[in-house]
Design an enzyme around this catalytic site. Structure first.
Site, PDB file in Angstrom:
ATOM      1  N   PHE A 196       6.101  -7.518 -11.723  1.00  0.00           N
ATOM      2  CA  PHE A 196       6.170  -6.172 -11.371  1.00  0.00           C
ATOM      3  C   PHE A 196       5.536  -4.620 -12.744  1.00  0.00           C
ATOM      4  CE2 PHE A 196       9.876  -3.859 -11.358  1.00  0.00           C
ATOM      5  CZ  PHE A 196      10.049  -4.447 -11.779  1.00  0.00           C
ATOM      6  N   LYS A 197       6.505  -5.025 -13.578  1.00  0.00           N
ATOM      7  CA  LYS A 197       6.878  -4.041 -14.806  1.00  0.00           C
ATOM      8  C   LYS A 197       5.781  -3.505 -15.245  1.00  0.00           C
ATOM      9  CE  LYS A 197      11.371  -5.561 -15.489  1.00  0.00           C
ATOM     10  NZ  LYS A 197      11.770  -6.871 -14.593  1.00  0.00           N
ATOM     11  N   ASP A 198       4.485  -4.528 -15.192  1.00  0.00           N
ATOM     12  CA  ASP A 198       3.478  -3.975 -15.865  1.00  0.00           C
ATOM     13  C   ASP A 198       2.661  -2.452 -15.096  1.00  0.00           C
ATOM     14  OD1 ASP A 198       2.685  -5.264 -17.845  1.00  0.00           O
ATOM     15  OD2 ASP A 198       1.992  -6.840 -16.327  1.00  0.00           O
TER      16      ASP A 198
END
Ligand SMILES: *Cc1c(COP(=O)(O)O)cnc(C)c1O
Length: 464
Positions: free
Chosen positions: A111-113
């Site tokens: 999810f860090k993208d």
């Protein structure tokens, strides 16, 4: 909108300066001086928007002194076009009233993208305008490093230095960082553990005497406000898909540094009807203990099957404390001064407020494996170990009338070891764009666990 420090002493900044900062100069974290709020009618009118269009509605108030709406929209369309699912953040149902929101369709499968793809583009634009060059320095135990590198690789004005503990990250995670070969990408394998890497980064932000003085130093971990901001959007996106705002929705969030779930709290403050926010932790359960006892204490780190949640100090929790202590910076500064030497005991009122906002649940490695096996058996859903922690907590806390959404924070193929341990009879395949990851050329330097050595390396390897 101005941004102020949780410890009350640092100067207020505008968005552009917050973007280019790490920690505030008083040791606090930046938060907006006031949150935009949206009416139910406004939120309802967003129901059919695409992900980037919705992001434009929600994020514009935070950045409007730096970007026009047209500029922001163009950046958002570009940011989310690199995600490999047309819905950007698709939802999958796994049980009656239970959904997972898949946040792993970006370039590095976590999810860090969502935040780092945006952060890279915002930085690029601001640096071009200012004709300025910066260095990014970050430490990673896994997902942050590759997401930051992917987010910034095309930025001509940024040199990015990522420290990882030598021989202590998974092969997939290391390869995702070290096979990105740009001149401005610098992977350093530190002869030490993750805490050593983190300590070098912190020390460098406090004392950068070995670095060129004409270059800004920017943080990419979730103390950077822009990361939190970007994550608010998918709470609205999921709730709208499930009938919000006319129906409340709950969320279960695999939690480490408290960044992701804090974004959910902000969505609620901004007007989204959220019934429950569940903090799901692994055995590094500092937040679950705090919720149960009202005491925030240091713990020693234990390696788990969900390494991206192996954290013993949840930095972003300070942002919540600032609110539950009525935004009294002096009190927050005093609490964290105390935390240097002893545990913090929160006030009764602070705990009552925190417990009215969040529930929590701790999940062991054994339960994580059983959950991965259960989801596969029940509905052929393949969950990664972090997401599985979320679905356990979702089931424990879910209420019959309210849809419960677990944030699926990573793709299972990043954690083949846990999938094997769960007894699934196959190895999860990497998506096509990473299928040849293990054949790609790797580049990284091994370096001593020493701040001066890292700063010397940085000074002599600037490409931007
Ligand atoms: C970073 C990460 C988390 C924890 O998110 P926080 O914002 O630090 O709470 C959970 N799962 C995965 C896969 C991650 O990469």
């Amino acid at each position: 909108m101005k941004y102020i420090s949780t410890r009350g002493q640092a100067p207020a900044l505008n968005f552009e300066d917050v973007l280019l900062t790490g920690l505030a100069s008083d040791g606090g974290l930046y938060v907006p001086d006031r949150l935009p709020t949206f009416s139910q009618e406004q939120i309802r009118s967003w129901r059919s928007l695409s992900y980037p269009a919705l992001a434009g509605e929600i994020l514009f108030p935070f950045v409007s002194e730096t970007f026009t709406r047209e500029e922001l929209d163009a950046i958002l369309v570009d940011t989310y076009s690199v995600f490999r699912h047309d819905a950007v953040a698709p939802m999958v149902q796994i049980a009656p009233n239970q959904w997972v929101l898949e946040l792993f369709h970006g370039p590095t499968l976590a999810f860090k993208d969502f935040a780092l793809q945006l952060l890279g583009r915002l930085l690029d634009e601001v640096l071009k305008r200012r004709q300025q060059k910066i260095m990014i320095l970050g430490a990673t135990s896994g997902d942050t490093g590759s997401a930051a590198i992917e987010g910034c690789r095309r930025c001509d004005n940024i040199d990015i230095f990522i420290l990882h503990p030598h021989n202590r990250v998974s092969d997939v995670q290391r390869k995702q960082m070290t096979t990105v070969l740009g001149e401005n990408i610098h992977n350093l394998a530190v002869k030490g553990n993750f805490d050593d890497c983190q300590a070098i980064v912190k020390a460098t932000f406090n004392n950068r005497s070995g670095l060129p003085s004409d270059r800004g130093l920017v943080a990419v971990n979730s103390i950077n406000w822009a990361r939190i901001m970007a994550q608010i959007v998918y709470y609205f996106y999921a709730a709208l898909a499930l009938g919000g705002p006319d129906r409340p929705v709950s969320f279960s969030v695999p939690t480490g540094n408290f960044g992701d779930i804090f974004a959910g709290y902000l969505a609620k403050q901004m007007g989204l009807p959220i019934e429950q926010l569940v903090i799901a932790t692994n055995k590094n359960d500092v937040l679950h203990k705090m919720m149960s006892t009202g005491v925030y204490d240091k713990m020693s780190l234990e390696a788990s099957l969900s390494p991206s949640m192996d954290i013993t100090v949840s930095s972003n929790f300070e942002r919540l404390l600032f609110d539950v202590y009525d935004r009294d910076g002096a009190q927050i500064a005093a609490l964290f001064e105390q935390f240097k030497t002893e545990p913090i005991q929160f006030s009764e009122q602070a705990m009552t407020r925190t417990r009215s906002l969040f529930a929590s649940h701790r999940v062991s490695d054994g339960e994580t494996c059983s959950e991965i096996a259960k989801l596969w058996a029940d509905c052929a859903y393949l969950a990664d170990p972090h997401s599985a922690i979320g679905t356990v907590a979702a089931r424990v806390h879910g209420r019959a009338q309210t849809p419960m959404v677990t944030l699926a924070t990573a793709h299972a193929a990043k954690f083949p070891g846990a999938i094997a341990q769960a007894g699934l009879p196959f190895e999860p395949a990497l998506p096509q764009h990473l299928a040849d990851l293990f054949e790609r050329e790797e580049r990284y330097d091994v370096i001593d666990n020493d701040m001066a050595a890292v700063q010397a390396f940085m000074s002599s390897h600037l490409a931007a």
